[in-house]
Design a protein around this motif. Structure first.
Motif, PDB file in Angstrom:
ATOM      1  N   GLU A 108      -7.461 -13.980   6.655  1.00  0.00           N
ATOM      2  CA  GLU A 108      -7.827 -14.381   8.016  1.00  0.00           C
ATOM      3  C   GLU A 108      -8.008 -13.194   8.952  1.00  0.00           C
ATOM      4  OE1 GLU A 108      -4.710 -17.034   9.186  1.00  0.00           O
ATOM      5  OE2 GLU A 108      -5.404 -18.641   7.871  1.00  0.00           O
ATOM      6  N   THR A 109      -7.384 -12.068   8.640  1.00  0.00           N
ATOM      7  CA  THR A 109      -7.359 -10.927   9.548  1.00  0.00           C
ATOM      8  C   THR A 109      -8.470  -9.917   9.308  1.00  0.00           C
ATOM      9  OG1 THR A 109      -4.959 -11.152   9.652  1.00  0.00           O
ATOM     10  CG2 THR A 109      -5.885  -9.095  10.458  1.00  0.00           C
ATOM     11  N   THR A 110      -8.789  -9.666   8.049  1.00  0.00           N
ATOM     12  CA  THR A 110      -9.702  -8.566   7.761  1.00  0.00           C
ATOM     13  C   THR A 110     -10.511  -8.829   6.503  1.00  0.00           C
ATOM     14  OG1 THR A 110      -9.843  -6.180   7.399  1.00  0.00           O
ATOM     15  CG2 THR A 110      -7.942  -7.299   6.461  1.00  0.00           C
TER      16      THR A 110
ATOM     17  N   TYR B  25       3.913  -0.434   8.818  1.00  0.00           N
ATOM     18  CA  TYR B  25       3.680  -0.958   7.474  1.00  0.00           C
ATOM     19  C   TYR B  25       4.188  -2.384   7.369  1.00  0.00           C
ATOM     20  CZ  TYR B  25       8.474   0.871   7.135  1.00  0.00           C
ATOM     21  OH  TYR B  25       9.794   1.169   7.367  1.00  0.00           O
ATOM     22  N   ILE B  26       3.775  -3.023   6.290  1.00  0.00           N
ATOM     23  CA  ILE B  26       4.311  -4.323   5.913  1.00  0.00           C
ATOM     24  C   ILE B  26       5.332  -4.035   4.820  1.00  0.00           C
ATOM     25  CG2 ILE B  26       3.806  -6.542   4.829  1.00  0.00           C
ATOM     26  CD1 ILE B  26       1.018  -6.386   6.155  1.00  0.00           C
TER      27      ILE B  26
ATOM     28  N   GLY C 295       0.843  -1.203   0.000  1.00  0.00           N
ATOM     29  CA  GLY C 295       0.000   0.000   0.000  1.00  0.00           C
ATOM     30  C   GLY C 295       0.867   1.238   0.000  1.00  0.00           C
ATOM     31  N   GLU C 296       0.636   2.113   0.975  1.00  0.00           N
ATOM     32  CA  GLU C 296       1.387   3.368   1.067  1.00  0.00           C
ATOM     33  C   GLU C 296       1.806   3.629   2.507  1.00  0.00           C
ATOM     34  OE1 GLU C 296      -1.173   6.408  -0.516  1.00  0.00           O
ATOM     35  OE2 GLU C 296      -0.826   5.754  -2.572  1.00  0.00           O
TER      36      GLU C 296
ATOM     37  N   SER D   1      -9.042  -0.506   4.882  1.00  0.00           N
ATOM     38  CA  SER D   1      -9.079   0.007   6.263  1.00  0.00           C
ATOM     39  C   SER D   1      -7.898  -0.515   7.071  1.00  0.00           C
ATOM     40  CB  SER D   1     -10.384  -0.383   6.948  1.00  0.00           C
ATOM     41  OG  SER D   1     -11.463   0.259   6.333  1.00  0.00           O
ATOM     42  N   PHE D   2      -7.546  -1.781   6.869  1.00  0.00           N
ATOM     43  CA  PHE D   2      -6.413  -2.380   7.570  1.00  0.00           C
ATOM     44  C   PHE D   2      -5.124  -1.611   7.257  1.00  0.00           C
ATOM     45  CE2 PHE D   2      -2.833  -5.422   7.344  1.00  0.00           C
ATOM     46  CZ  PHE D   2      -2.780  -5.805   8.682  1.00  0.00           C
ATOM     47  N   LEU D   3      -4.886  -1.335   5.969  1.00  0.00           N
ATOM     48  CA  LEU D   3      -3.676  -0.617   5.573  1.00  0.00           C
ATOM     49  C   LEU D   3      -3.699   0.835   6.052  1.00  0.00           C
ATOM     50  CD1 LEU D   3      -3.127  -2.048   1.979  1.00  0.00           C
ATOM     51  CD2 LEU D   3      -1.817  -2.560   4.050  1.00  0.00           C
TER      52      LEU D   3
END
Length: 186
Positions: free
Chosen positions: A149-151, A167-168, A91-92, A156-158
């Protein structure tokens, strides 16, 4: 969901996304760092790591981090085309965009990247490498499984990660993707 996911590389406008000090011979890396240190300002930015007092420790830890990432990626079945990845985030990241002085951004669709060319870490790989609770690098397949599994709302998660300046990180092990992106923007 995964069709719209992308990764972003941030770099200062005086640099190139595919450039990496660790790809250079050691003496050239130190020379370039000395040259880049002239851009260090009064606030902590991407060029701060190139100052004489910081660069030696930064460089040695970057090399150790890349050795860890590389061997972990090989163990996961990856096929790195380089021993030194190009760093992206999923993402960003507003934090990184500011840290690189609102410079260049290279965005690549994650679906366009072969799983054998990319790995991920939760957080900045250099920051987590010596952490007692670090998680090892993981694959694209594991990333998609984690997201599933998470979201149900990856956007919204990012955004939540970004809001927390987290961040990932994505490590791209094949420069071809960036070179193709550079050519398409010219």
């Amino acid at each position: 969901m995964s069709q719209n996911l992308y990764i972003t590389n941030y770099c200062d406008k005086r640099c190139s996304p595919a450039d990496s000090l660790t790809k250079l011979p050691v003496s050239d890396a130190y020379s370039l760092a000395k040259e880049l240190s002239q851009y260090t300002g009064s606030s902590f930015t991407s060029f701060s790591r190139f100052c004489d007092k910081d660069f030696d420790g930064y460089y040695k830890k970057r090399i150790r981090t890349e050795e860890w990432l590389y061997s972990s990626f090989i163990a996961l079945g990856g096929n790195p085309q380089s021993a030194h990845p190009i760093y992206f985030v999923l993402g960003e990241s507003t934090y990184l965009h500011q840290w690189f002085d609102h410079g260049l951004q290279t965005k690549l669709l994650l679906n366009d990247i072969d799983p054998a060319d990319i790995s991920f870490t939760f957080g900045d790989s250099m920051s987590i490498m010596d952490s007692a609770d670090r998680m090892n690098p993981f694959t694209k397949e594991s990333l998609f499984q984690f997201i599933h599994e998470t979201t149900s709302d990856i956007t919204s998660f990012l955004k939540d990660l970004d809001h927390k300046n987290r961040y990932i990180e994505a490590q791209l092990w094949n420069d071809t993707y960036v070179k193709q992106a550079d050519n398409s923007t010219k």
